[in-house]
Motif scaffolding. Structure first.
Motif, short mmCIF file in Angstrom:
data_model
loop_
_atom_site.label_atom_id
_atom_site.label_comp_id
_atom_site.label_asym_id
_atom_site.label_seq_id
_atom_site.Cartn_x
_atom_site.Cartn_y
_atom_site.Cartn_z
N ASP A 93 -9.14 -3.51 -12.00
CA ASP A 93 -9.09 -1.93 -12.73
C ASP A 93 -10.21 -1.66 -13.72
O ASP A 93 -10.67 -0.69 -13.58
CB ASP A 93 -7.57 -1.98 -13.53
CG ASP A 93 -6.37 -1.64 -12.69
OD1 ASP A 93 -6.63 -1.34 -11.39
OD2 ASP A 93 -5.18 -1.95 -13.07
N LYS A 139 -5.14 9.93 -8.61
CA LYS A 139 -4.01 9.52 -8.34
C LYS A 139 -4.04 7.96 -8.33
O LYS A 139 -3.10 7.41 -9.02
CB LYS A 139 -3.16 10.19 -7.38
CG LYS A 139 -1.73 9.76 -7.21
CD LYS A 139 -1.17 10.38 -5.90
CE LYS A 139 0.56 9.83 -5.90
NZ LYS A 139 1.16 10.32 -4.72
N GLU A 140 -4.78 7.58 -7.42
CA GLU A 140 -4.71 5.87 -7.25
C GLU A 140 -6.05 5.53 -7.58
O GLU A 140 -7.20 5.97 -7.36
CB GLU A 140 -4.60 5.86 -5.86
CG GLU A 140 -4.61 4.38 -5.22
CD GLU A 140 -4.34 4.23 -3.81
OE1 GLU A 140 -4.40 3.17 -3.27
OE2 GLU A 140 -3.97 5.37 -3.13
N LYS A 145 1.00 -1.21 -0.02
CA LYS A 145 -0.06 -0.08 0.11
C LYS A 145 0.76 1.19 0.03
O LYS A 145 0.59 2.29 -0.71
CB LYS A 145 -0.64 -0.15 1.14
CG LYS A 145 -2.13 1.12 1.28
CD LYS A 145 -3.11 0.84 0.25
CE LYS A 145 -4.00 1.90 0.28
NZ LYS A 145 -5.10 1.92 -0.58
N GLY A 171 2.21 6.40 -6.90
CA GLY A 171 0.90 6.58 -7.59
C GLY A 171 0.46 5.40 -8.60
O GLY A 171 0.34 5.74 -9.56
N TYR A 172 0.89 4.28 -8.33
CA TYR A 172 0.59 3.26 -9.18
C TYR A 172 -0.84 2.73 -9.04
O TYR A 172 -1.56 2.70 -8.13
CB TYR A 172 1.36 1.85 -8.60
CG TYR A 172 2.86 1.64 -8.99
CD1 TYR A 172 3.43 2.91 -9.67
CD2 TYR A 172 3.84 1.21 -8.27
CE1 TYR A 172 4.88 2.93 -9.92
CE2 TYR A 172 5.21 1.19 -8.30
CZ TYR A 172 5.66 2.07 -9.29
OH TYR A 172 7.01 2.09 -9.36
N ASP A 173 -1.34 2.26 -10.20
CA ASP A 173 -2.51 1.52 -10.29
C ASP A 173 -2.53 0.08 -9.81
O ASP A 173 -1.37 -0.34 -9.72
CB ASP A 173 -3.48 1.56 -11.82
CG ASP A 173 -2.62 1.07 -12.72
OD1 ASP A 173 -1.77 0.31 -12.53
OD2 ASP A 173 -2.71 1.44 -13.91
N GLN A 174 -3.68 -0.63 -9.84
CA GLN A 174 -3.40 -2.01 -9.26
C GLN A 174 -2.83 -2.90 -10.10
O GLN A 174 -2.11 -3.88 -9.85
CB GLN A 174 -4.92 -2.39 -9.11
CG GLN A 174 -5.03 -3.99 -8.21
CD GLN A 174 -4.46 -3.62 -6.77
OE1 GLN A 174 -4.47 -2.58 -6.42
NE2 GLN A 174 -3.76 -4.59 -6.49
N GLN A 199 -5.91 -4.97 -0.56
CA GLN A 199 -6.76 -4.53 -1.62
C GLN A 199 -8.13 -5.06 -1.22
O GLN A 199 -9.10 -4.58 -1.42
CB GLN A 199 -6.31 -4.50 -2.79
CG GLN A 199 -5.20 -3.68 -3.08
CD GLN A 199 -3.64 -3.78 -2.79
OE1 GLN A 199 -3.42 -4.80 -2.48
NE2 GLN A 199 -3.32 -2.62 -2.01
N THR A 257 -9.09 2.98 -7.36
CA THR A 257 -9.33 2.24 -6.15
C THR A 257 -10.89 1.91 -6.51
O THR A 257 -11.77 2.60 -7.15
CB THR A 257 -9.55 2.93 -4.98
OG1 THR A 257 -8.09 3.34 -4.65
CG2 THR A 257 -9.97 1.92 -3.75
N LYS A 296 2.18 1.72 -3.44
CA LYS A 296 1.30 2.06 -4.39
C LYS A 296 0.81 3.60 -4.16
O LYS A 296 0.80 4.26 -5.37
CB LYS A 296 -0.10 1.51 -4.06
CG LYS A 296 -1.24 1.75 -5.14
CD LYS A 296 -2.43 0.73 -4.80
CE LYS A 296 -3.62 1.06 -5.88
NZ LYS A 296 -4.62 -0.01 -5.46
N SER A 297 0.61 4.20 -2.93
CA SER A 297 0.42 5.31 -2.62
C SER A 297 1.57 6.33 -3.08
O SER A 297 1.34 7.68 -3.69
CB SER A 297 -0.25 5.73 -1.41
OG SER A 297 0.81 5.26 -0.45
#
Length: 599
Positions: free
Chosen positions: A494, A512-513, A48, A55-58, A364, A515, A51-52
């Motif tokens: 996604d 940015k993320e 996590k 700034g990655y997507d899943q 997640q 979710t 990711k934050s």
């Protein structure tokens, strides 16, 4: 009658040297090394932050998870290195890789170096995760070769400690750094590396060492201690999620954990002290120094007799498709190209691939179902603890069932895969509290698969090239993780998240993320995982059918002939038969080599 006093003075120093060079201390050192070899199971906690921060997507995060699994499971390099280098070199190499990979990730997440490209992050985590294969090869393979008749139990214990390592490191990082998951990455970088360096020269394969009749008794002591540690970790994990602990309480918890980790050393000192006294009683001195020379001389004579009957010129590829009987020593290519290994590959791809996908996405999944972050970390800890229970269960129970009832290990793998399907379905169709149950089932079934896989490989293909073969056996795991985690679960997650943005009138660039919140986020993904795991269970049944005659026999018979069964016989005297044992095993290897040469 009072216990005899321990060694004193110069004799005490000789006993310490005897202890550090003994088989049992190798087991203790391997326990600690394996406790540091499970950092990959903590990915659900610190992913996590990655990711934050970046700034990655899943899908990108799951790609990173795939390279973590790729590094953790592609251990062919460590196996090949172990074939030609001593164990200490394997452990030092893994130590350096562990520190380099995870320390670079920590530097990135804390902003101490410039943000790297995604492919660079993938390389960092792959290097760090690959280090656990060097620990596995150095410690696990060594213990299996030192205790061939107890390989199932030994694999269960060692892999069980790896399963507990996530919860152990969590307690340590809470005590040292507080609730800061970025600092957890730093702990993962330096602690396992330091353990491997500290015990690097005490872990080695030992030949010509007498074995004890009551080794199982010692193993069960280790089991009871590890269960106590697992229960303590589970209780502390639950309490820490329910109450706010001060740093002093975290420090106390970590102190108890460290104390429990070192209790096996007391058991080992007792075993080695008893052996030391019996050897002194028989010989009037520490172990006979001429024994190794005698064994080497006899093995050299046996080796020479083999050379006399071997053909002069045999092409290396002539016997690839003419392997020896199951249980004999296969060559690397004979094993890799066999139908049995292909079946294991498919079952592992489906079973471990699905389990790794579930473990990597657990953080997640909790978020999508509306759980708070502190509750989500509970799921990760539950997976780690029940991962341990699965490993020791499959090791001890499969060994007991095999010896007593000839219950084949491949059939237990089938049952474990069927249980895993239940865990995936509980996530696909969640209800109140079902994620807790799913975490337990997935952790247990995930842990149970690895000792079974490694034991089956050692039983079917022999121990001669085990360092390479057991690493090759888990190659299917990262492939399954890539297909099921990146190409299935990540993309479907996604897609659901983009649908939610569209319903809100937003685009991907506006957040940015990426979710997704709701039960639908992982439903289709885990239905697919359940079906894939069911297919893996059906495939493993093919191996059950193919090996049923092999497992009906006595697969450990060749390791028992002429074995010294106990350091202390019923009359209190030391049996003097280790030479016969080692010559017989050498003879077995030679006959296997004759078979391959003739093929």
């Amino acid at each position: 009658m009072a216990d005899k006093p321990g060694p004193a003075g110069p004799e005490a120093l000789r006993f310490v040297a005897h202890l550090l060079q003994g088989r049992w201390f190798t087991v203790f050192a391997s326990f600690l090394v394996m406790f540091g070899a499970g950092a990959t199971y903590l990915f659900g906690i610190y992913s996590k932050q990655i990711k934050s921060t970046l700034g990655y997507d899943q899908t990108t995060l799951n790609l990173l998870g795939f390279f973590k699994d790729l590094g953790a499971n592609v251990g062919v390099l460590s196996g090949l290195i172990a074939e030609v280098t001593p164990t200490w070199f394997v452990l030092l190499t893994g130590s350096a890789m562990n520190f380099a990979g995870y320390f670079l990730i920590w530097l990135v997440v804390t902003g101490k170096i410039a943000r790297p490209a995604v492919w660079q992050m993938c390389i960092y985590i792959c290097i760090g995760a690959n280090s656990q294969n060097f620990a596995n090869t150095g410690a696990l393979v060594t213990c299996v070769k030192n205790f061939p008749e107890g390989r199932g139990v030994m694999l269960g214990l060692l892999k069980g400690f790896v399963g507990l390592s996530g919860a152990v490191m969590t307690q340590m990082y809470l005590a040292i750094y507080g609730n800061d998951s970025k600092s957890l990455i730093l702990l993962i970088a330096w602690l396992p590396a330091a353990i491997s360096v500290l015990f690097v020269y005490t872990i080695r394969t030992m030949e010509g060492v007498p074995r004890q009749r009551d080794e199982q008794r010692v193993f069960y002591k280790f089991l009871y201690l590890s269960i106590a540690l697992a229960l303590f970790l589970m209780v502390m994990t639950i309490l820490q999620k329910q109450f706010a602990f001060p740093k002093a309480a975290y420090a106390a918890s970590a102190t108890v954990v460290c104390a429990l980790l070192f209790v096996p050393l007391l058991i080992i000192i007792g075993e080695e002290l008893a052996l030391w006294r019996k050897q002194n009683l028989k010989n009037g001195s520490p172990p006979n120094p001429g024994l190794a020379v005698k064994i080497q001389s006899l093995e050299a004579s046996e080796s020479k007799s083999v050379e006399l009957v071997a053909p002069a010129h045999v092409p290396w590829h002539s016997s690839i498709f003419k392997p020896p009987a199951r249980g004999e020593d296969y060559t690397i290519l004979q094993a890799l190209l066999s139908v049995d290994m292909l079946i294991l590959f498919l079952a592992t791809l489906c079973g471990l691939g699905s389990s790794l996908t579930a473990v990597d996405n657990l953080g997640q999944i909790g978020e999508s179902l509306g759980y708070e972050a502190r509750i989500t970390s509970t799921f990760v800890s539950l997976v780690s603890i029940w991962n341990y229970f699965g490993r020791v269960f499959s090791g001890f129970v499969s060994e007991s069932l095999l010896v007593r009832y000839k219950f084949p290990r491949p059939l237990m793998m089938t049952l474990v895969l069927l249980l895993s399907c239940v865990g995936h379905l509980l996530i696909a169709f969640p209800s109140s509290g079902s994620l807790y149950v799913a975490s337990v089932i997935i952790g247990f079934s995930f842990g149970a698969q690895l000792p079974l896989l490694f034991a089956i490989i050692s039983e079917l293909f022999g121990l001669k090239y085990y360092s390479t073969l057991f690493n090759c056996g888990q190659l299917a795991s990262p492939l399954g993780s890539y297909i099921l985690n990146v190409k299935v679960t990540g993309m479907l997650y996604d897609r659901e998240a983009l649908k939610e943005l569209a319903r809100k009138g937003l685009s991907r660039d506006s957040v940015k993320e990426l979710t997704c919140i709701g039960r639908h986020c992982y439903r289709l993904s885990f239905i697919i995982l359940a079906l894939v795991t069911l297919f893996g269970a059906l495939v493993s049944l093919m191996l059950v059918v193919r090996t049923r005659e092999f497992y009906r026999g006595d697969i450990y018979e060749k390791f028992r002939d002429g074995v010294e069964e106990s350091p202390e016989s019923p009359e209190g005297k030391l049996d003097a038969s280790p030479v016969k044992k080692d010559v017989r095993i050498a003879g077995n290897k030679s006959s296997s080599e004759r078979t391959n040469a003739a093929a």
